[in-house]
Motif scaffolding. Structure first.
Motif, short mmCIF file in Angstrom:
data_model
loop_
_atom_site.label_atom_id
_atom_site.label_comp_id
_atom_site.label_asym_id
_atom_site.label_seq_id
_atom_site.Cartn_x
_atom_site.Cartn_y
_atom_site.Cartn_z
N ALA A 137 0.80 -1.23 0.00
CA ALA A 137 0.00 0.00 0.00
C ALA A 137 0.83 1.28 0.00
O ALA A 137 0.30 2.35 0.24
CB ALA A 137 -0.95 0.00 1.20
N PRO A 162 -6.88 -3.81 3.88
CA PRO A 162 -7.25 -2.53 3.27
C PRO A 162 -7.12 -1.40 4.29
O PRO A 162 -7.79 -1.41 5.32
CB PRO A 162 -8.71 -2.74 2.86
CG PRO A 162 -9.23 -3.74 3.86
CD PRO A 162 -8.06 -4.60 4.27
N THR A 164 -7.38 1.95 3.29
CA THR A 164 -8.37 2.92 2.82
C THR A 164 -9.19 2.25 1.72
O THR A 164 -8.91 1.11 1.34
CB THR A 164 -7.70 4.19 2.24
OG1 THR A 164 -7.09 3.86 0.97
CG2 THR A 164 -6.65 4.75 3.18
N ARG A 166 -8.95 2.85 -1.25
CA ARG A 166 -8.13 2.75 -2.47
C ARG A 166 -7.00 1.73 -2.35
O ARG A 166 -6.24 1.55 -3.29
CB ARG A 166 -7.55 4.12 -2.79
CG ARG A 166 -8.59 5.20 -3.02
CD ARG A 166 -7.99 6.50 -3.52
NE ARG A 166 -7.32 6.32 -4.81
CZ ARG A 166 -7.02 7.32 -5.63
NH1 ARG A 166 -7.34 8.55 -5.30
NH2 ARG A 166 -6.41 7.09 -6.76
N THR A 167 -6.89 1.05 -1.23
CA THR A 167 -5.84 0.06 -1.05
C THR A 167 -6.04 -1.12 -1.99
O THR A 167 -7.14 -1.67 -2.07
CB THR A 167 -5.81 -0.45 0.40
OG1 THR A 167 -5.67 0.63 1.30
CG2 THR A 167 -4.63 -1.41 0.59
N VAL A 168 -4.98 -1.51 -2.68
CA VAL A 168 -5.02 -2.71 -3.52
C VAL A 168 -4.83 -3.93 -2.62
O VAL A 168 -3.82 -4.05 -1.93
CB VAL A 168 -3.92 -2.67 -4.59
CG1 VAL A 168 -3.91 -3.96 -5.40
CG2 VAL A 168 -4.13 -1.48 -5.51
N ALA A 189 1.62 5.82 -4.86
CA ALA A 189 0.52 5.37 -4.00
C ALA A 189 -0.24 6.61 -3.58
O ALA A 189 0.31 7.48 -2.90
CB ALA A 189 1.04 4.62 -2.78
N GLU A 191 -3.34 7.89 -1.55
CA GLU A 191 -4.35 7.61 -0.52
C GLU A 191 -4.60 6.11 -0.36
O GLU A 191 -5.73 5.69 -0.14
CB GLU A 191 -5.66 8.33 -0.85
CG GLU A 191 -5.53 9.85 -0.80
CD GLU A 191 -6.87 10.55 -0.90
OE1 GLU A 191 -7.29 11.18 0.08
OE2 GLU A 191 -7.50 10.47 -1.98
N GLU A 192 -3.55 5.32 -0.44
CA GLU A 192 -3.70 3.87 -0.28
C GLU A 192 -3.41 3.40 1.14
O GLU A 192 -3.85 2.33 1.54
CB GLU A 192 -2.81 3.14 -1.28
CG GLU A 192 -3.25 3.36 -2.72
CD GLU A 192 -2.45 2.52 -3.70
OE1 GLU A 192 -2.11 1.37 -3.36
OE2 GLU A 192 -2.16 3.02 -4.80
N THR A 193 -2.62 4.18 1.88
CA THR A 193 -2.35 3.85 3.28
C THR A 193 -2.98 4.88 4.21
O THR A 193 -3.52 4.52 5.26
CB THR A 193 -0.84 3.79 3.55
OG1 THR A 193 -0.21 3.00 2.55
CG2 THR A 193 -0.56 3.19 4.92
#
Length: 255
Positions: A137, A162, A164, A166-168, A189, A191-193
């Motif tokens: 992330a 996850p 957020t 947007r987390t993959v 990245a 907003e993924e973390t």
């Protein structure tokens, strides 16, 4: 082969427990958290306190990590060649980008931050050297996953946590992102973390062209990304330039 010494294993577990939270812990919390008798936990804490590895707040009686650990950690970092070679380039990158800079290496199932340059403004910031970031992330993590098979093996099969919306979290999607990283030479990245935070990172190689770490710029989405939501090209160029410079100092030739 002799087994582990129980008292040392318990002391290490206490240090990890204290390192894992943002608050001080009382004796009962430490004992309960590790399934130890209060007397056992107190004896270990008292010994750690005498050695400077743990400190006790005089008012609350609660425990936190001590300054001696910082000194030992700094000694480790000072002999870490990657960090030593990257100091000047990381400082220059932070000044040029006007953002926070992290240097990270693979450590177990995450990214260990071995160097952190504060954003060059007057805002309150907390030093994050020694903290861990997730592989799946963060920009630092995605770079390592893209180029280091060991990192991909450490991450496992997923799905992953996850942080957020947007987390993959699925392997196929992450593998596609890693392929893109290898194609363009950098990772991002957005907003993924953490909500509102974006980062961009590039790979650092040694003289044998092995992946040894990554450097990244991190900041608010509105400053790292342009109006179209993509990372600003100037930041990408700056991060890649810094990564190449650090790699050259480690003996790497042309990429």
């Amino acid at each position: 082969m002799p087994g582990a010494i129980q008292s040392l294993s318990r002391a290490a577990a206490i240090l990890r427990l204290l390192a894992g939270g943002e608050r001080r812990l009382g004796l009962s919390e430490v004992a309960a958290g590790l399934g130890l008798a209060k007397g056992t936990a107190h004896g270990i804490l008292r010994t750690l306190q005498q050695e400077g590895f743990v400190e006790q707040d005089p008012e609350s009686g609660k425990y936190q990590l001590g300054a001696e650990l910082l000194r030992l950690g700094q000694s480790y970092l000072d002999v870490h060649e990657l960090r030593a070679r990257a100091l000047v380039w990381a400082d220059d990158l932070a000044r040029a980008a006007g953002e926070t800079v992290y240097l990270g290496v693979l450590h177990q199932r995450g990214v260990l931050v071995v160097h952190h340059v504060f954003r060059p403004d007057d805002s309150r910031q907390v030093l994050e050297v020694g903290s861990m970031q997730p592989l799946h992330a963060t920009a630092l993590g995605k770079v390592l996953l893209a180029y280091d098979p060991v990192a991909r093996g450490e991450l496992g099969d997923g799905p992953w946590e996850p942080f957020t919306a947007r987390t993959v979290t699925e392997p196929a999607a992450l593998d596609a992102q890693c392929a893109l990283v290898r194609e363009r030479g950098w990772a991002d990245a957005v907003e993924e973390t953490w909500e509102g935070v974006a980062s961009v990172a590039a790979l650092i190689q040694d003289r044998r062209r092995n992946p040894v770490g990554a450097v990244c710029v991190s900041g608010a989405v509105e400053t790292v990304c342009g109006p179209d939501g993509a990372v600003r090209p100037a930041l990408v160029a700056s991060v890649r330039t810094a990564a190449r410079a650090i790699s050259r100092d480690l003996g790497a030739h042309r990429f």
